[in-house]
Design an enzyme around this catalytic site. Structure first.
Site, PDB file in Angstrom:
ATOM      1  N   GLU A   1       0.893  -1.046   0.048  1.00 29.65           N
ATOM      2  CA  GLU A   1       0.050   0.184  -0.198  1.00 29.65           C
ATOM      3  C   GLU A   1       0.847   1.181   0.096  1.00 29.65           C
ATOM      4  O   GLU A   1       2.022   1.323   0.945  1.00 29.65           O
ATOM      5  CB  GLU A   1      -0.979   0.097   1.359  1.00 29.65           C
ATOM      6  CG  GLU A   1      -2.123  -0.923   1.254  1.00 29.65           C
ATOM      7  CD  GLU A   1      -2.855  -0.795   2.678  1.00 29.65           C
ATOM      8  OE1 GLU A   1      -2.517   0.295   3.254  1.00 29.65           O
ATOM      9  OE2 GLU A   1      -3.416  -1.810   3.121  1.00 29.65           O
TER      10      GLU A   1
ATOM     11  N   ASP B   1      -5.651   8.701  10.626  1.00 29.20           N
ATOM     12  CA  ASP B   1      -4.074   8.299  11.031  1.00 29.20           C
ATOM     13  C   ASP B   1      -3.637   8.649  12.110  1.00 29.20           C
ATOM     14  O   ASP B   1      -3.975   9.994  12.476  1.00 29.20           O
ATOM     15  CB  ASP B   1      -3.251   8.609   9.751  1.00 29.20           C
ATOM     16  CG  ASP B   1      -3.209   7.641   8.527  1.00 29.20           C
ATOM     17  OD1 ASP B   1      -2.988   6.531   8.732  1.00 29.20           O
ATOM     18  OD2 ASP B   1      -3.563   8.478   7.628  1.00 29.20           O
TER      19      ASP B   1
END
Ligand code: PLP
Lengths: 394, 269
Positions: free
Chosen positions: B56, B67
């Site tokens: 990824e 995140d």
């Protein structure tokens, strides 16, 4: 604007991680049930009246009207609410909703600190644990409110990431919410975020416009010609605009922060300079670059220092129901001083933006026109900032 | 459509292969452009050598709200370098000459939206991307992106969370690639343990789909990977790797520490 799908035209929506989707669905269900529930609404109105001190006056600013020698100026005195701004209206609604949903922990973002103070206040009264996220830059420039929040028993997190302002505080609050989704209620501070928040906040702020509309009808026997409010995320503006939505003869004007000037790039004038994008769970107008990176914004006022705007405002702009203008830091500070000296009312720097536009508009209008300015908050929190400016003599 | 689109997606090939071998996929995440694009290209090759099965690539974004601090900082480092989407596309195009490992973009919706959904997906397809993950695009909003990725033979990887429950069947419906099973409520970042009852959670997901299932968020070491692997078809590791990249004092140290870490995890899968 009714919106079943959570959209205002193309704006709005739910651009959030899957983890919070069920929580948003549950929130929407509970909210819809609550506002139909007469007991809930009675309790909400009880606290607005007995605790926040509503209704707030619609004050005829006679000195200012005479000085400007144009339209009649009325001030909707949201600064007289408990905790000093309109933010408490929404917080009381959402805290009652949190209580109804059995949540014991509330979180909120804050820019100027007014929403943080209001949330900490509501949490103190209802015995809930409260944590507030505030950009490190705002912690510095709104120190008085940080102290108030701590005094009220809230934990204040200084957010270091990004630009250390309101946008980053929202990011961090969302991250916390995703993490503690089961036991935490996110008290959103403006008409922003994923559906149903923009609708929830508007519904809990529209009391401003409902009162103002009834008050002006009583005092003047007619509707105003202009309603002016500052726009950060847009909650005080939507609160006063929405009840006038169908009164097409009433011009609605939102005032954004032009910061150091629109041409300098250092501003927070989303409506003037933004393009369509997605931030904080909503599709709206955004200050962003060609790759969708959100741009740093600037305003002397922490509450307007935000690169996005509530989706319903983006929609009002698109359909032409409201007009959006911008005033600079300097103009806002001049208005801050002007209102203090003429009317003995020290406005919040946010609200001073709305006043500043009125100072420009009112002298151009005939005497039989009526202007309502939403005075969203009081300026105690900004006195230090303004006193430190070289151009202001105090 | 050209002939390429009719061939099998690389992600599907990898899961088919691993299923036959009875082993699990190791899916690794790095942020493109952290610390620079040359390093990203080197890391792709190095991670493949070490045993990564799928990679990824995060597209750096100013407001990565799914995140934690480690990947936030990686994003900020990449953006400080002035990385643009076109630069990332070019890097992928050139790495694609050297490897057939499946590559997935992890990208926030506003980057795709502002770039132009069709333009983004088309370019991604053209440079050799196999899948796209958009962490802030739930079922309710994915329609247009879903249709366009299907046109180009790219998988829009569906995400489910421990809170998804009744939403799972709709989320996996017509989806391709693998189901990204978020291990726990929260944002990305290393954790010491995962609180979710993974067995119940993965059984719930499996009731609705035969697609491969990968678990991600919070997995920091081989021990955790080995505890989770029996419940899924793949393990996704991000922050632990990004953290090594952040700590490395030189390019060699970076490649070496990432290589050894991935070897260690792959061994238990
Ligand atoms: C007094 C006051 N007015 C206005 C605002 C701006 O928010 P909104 O646009 O949601 O009313 C704030 C926000 O902090 C505020 O404190």
């Amino acid at each position: 604007m009714k919106s079943i799908t959570g959209r205002f035209g193309i704006f709005g929506g739910q651009y959030v991680p899957e983890t919070v989707m069920n929580a948003l669905i549950e929130l929407e269900k509970e909210f819809n049930a609550a506002i139909q529930d007469e007991d809930f609404m009675q309790e909400y109105r009880y606290y607005l009246r007995e605790y926040a001190g509503r209704p707030t006056p619609l004050y005829f600013a006679q000195n200012l009207t005479e000085k400007l020698s144009g339209a009649k100026v009325y001030l909707k005195r949201e600064d007289l609410n408990h905790t000093g701004a309109h933010k408490i209206n929404n917080v009381l609604g959402q805290i009652l909703l949190a209580k109804r949903m059995g949540k014991k922990r509330v979180i909120a973002e804050t820019g100027a600190g007014q929403h943080g103070v209001a949330t900490a206040t509501g949490a103190a009264m209802f015995g809930m644990q409260c944590e507030i996220f505030m950009g490190k830059e705002d912690v510095r420039r709104q120190a008085l409110n940080v102290f108030r929040m701590r005094l009220l028993g809230a934990k204040v997190h200084s957010v270091e990431s990004g630009t250390g302002t309101l946008k980053d505080a929202v990011n961090e609050a969302i991250r916390d919410w995703v993490t503690r989704i089961e036991d935490t209620f996110y008290v959103m501070g403006s008409v922003v975020g994923p559906h149903p928040y923009p609708t929830i906040v508007r519904e809990f702020q529209k009391v401003i416009g409902e009162e103002a509309r009834a008050q002006i009808l009583e005092k003047e026997g007619r509707l105003p010609d202009y309603v002016i409010a500052c726009v950060g995320g847009g909650s005080n503006a939507m609160g006063i605009f929405h009840p006038f939505y169908h009164d097409k003869q009433v011009k609605l004007i939102g005032v954004e922060a032009a910061g150091l000037g629109l041409e300098t790039g250092k501003h927070a004038a989303t409506m003037a300079k933004g393009s369509v994008g997605v931030l904080h769970g909503m599709k709206t107008l955004l200050l962003q670059d060609s790759e969708g990176q959100v741009m740093p914004v600037h305003s002397i006022s922490a509450g307007l220092d935000y690169p996005g705007v509530g989706p319903e405002h983006a929609y009002y702009k698109e359909i032409g129901r409201a007009e959006y203008v911008a005033v600079t830091d300097r103009e806002a500070v001049e208005a801050f001083v002007e209102l203090s000296r003429t009317e003995g009312i020290i406005p919040a720097l946010e609200s001073a933006h709305a006043v500043a536009y009125a100072l420009k508009l009112v002298p151009q209008l005939p005497k039989d026109k009526i202007v309502i300015v939403n005075l969203s908050g009081r300026g105690d929190k900004d006195v230090e900032t303004v006193a430190s400016l070289p151009e202001v003599e105090v | 459509m050209n002939m390429m689109d009719l061939t099998m997606n690389r992600i599907d090939m990898v899961f088919n292969d691993l299923r036959e071998k009875g082993s699990k996929a190791l899916i690794t995440y790095i942020t493109a452009g952290d610390p620079n694009l040359g390093a990203t290209a080197d890391l792709i090759i190095e991670m493949e050598k070490a045993g990564a099965d799928i990679i990824e690539l995060g597209i750096p974004y100013s407001d990565p709200l799914a995140d934690g601090p480690v990947i936030q900082r990686a994003s900020a480092r990449a953006l400080n370098n002035g990385i643009k989407i076109a630069d990332i596309m070019n890097m992928v195009r050139s790495v694609r000459q050297a490897t057939q490992i499946p590559l997935i973009y992890l990208v926030y919706y506003n980057s795709v939206f502002k770039y132009g959904i069709d333009r983004f997906v088309k370019e991604a397809h053209d440079v050799g991307i196999d899948g796209i993950i958009i962490p802030d695009l739930p079922l309710e909003e994915r329609g247009e992106v879903f249709d366009i990725t299907k046109q180009y033979g790219i998988h829009l990887i569906p995400l489910v969370a421990p809170t998804s429950h009744q939403r799972i069947p709709k989320i996996v419906e017509n989806a391709g690639g693998f189901v990204y099973c978020v291990s726990t409520t929260g944002v990305t970042g290393e954790r010491d343990e995962i609180q979710t009852n993974i067995k119940d959670y993965m059984e719930e997901v499996s009731r609705y789909t035969d697609m491969p299932k990968a678990i991600g968020f919070g997995i920091s070491n081989p021990d955790m990977a080995s505890q989770l692997k029996d419940y899924c078809d793949g393990i996704i590791i991000g922050s632990a790797i990004v953290s090594l990249i952040e700590k490395a004092a030189s390019r060699d140290e970076m490649l070496d520490s990432v290589y050894r870490f991935i070897r260690g995890v792959k061994r238990v899968l």
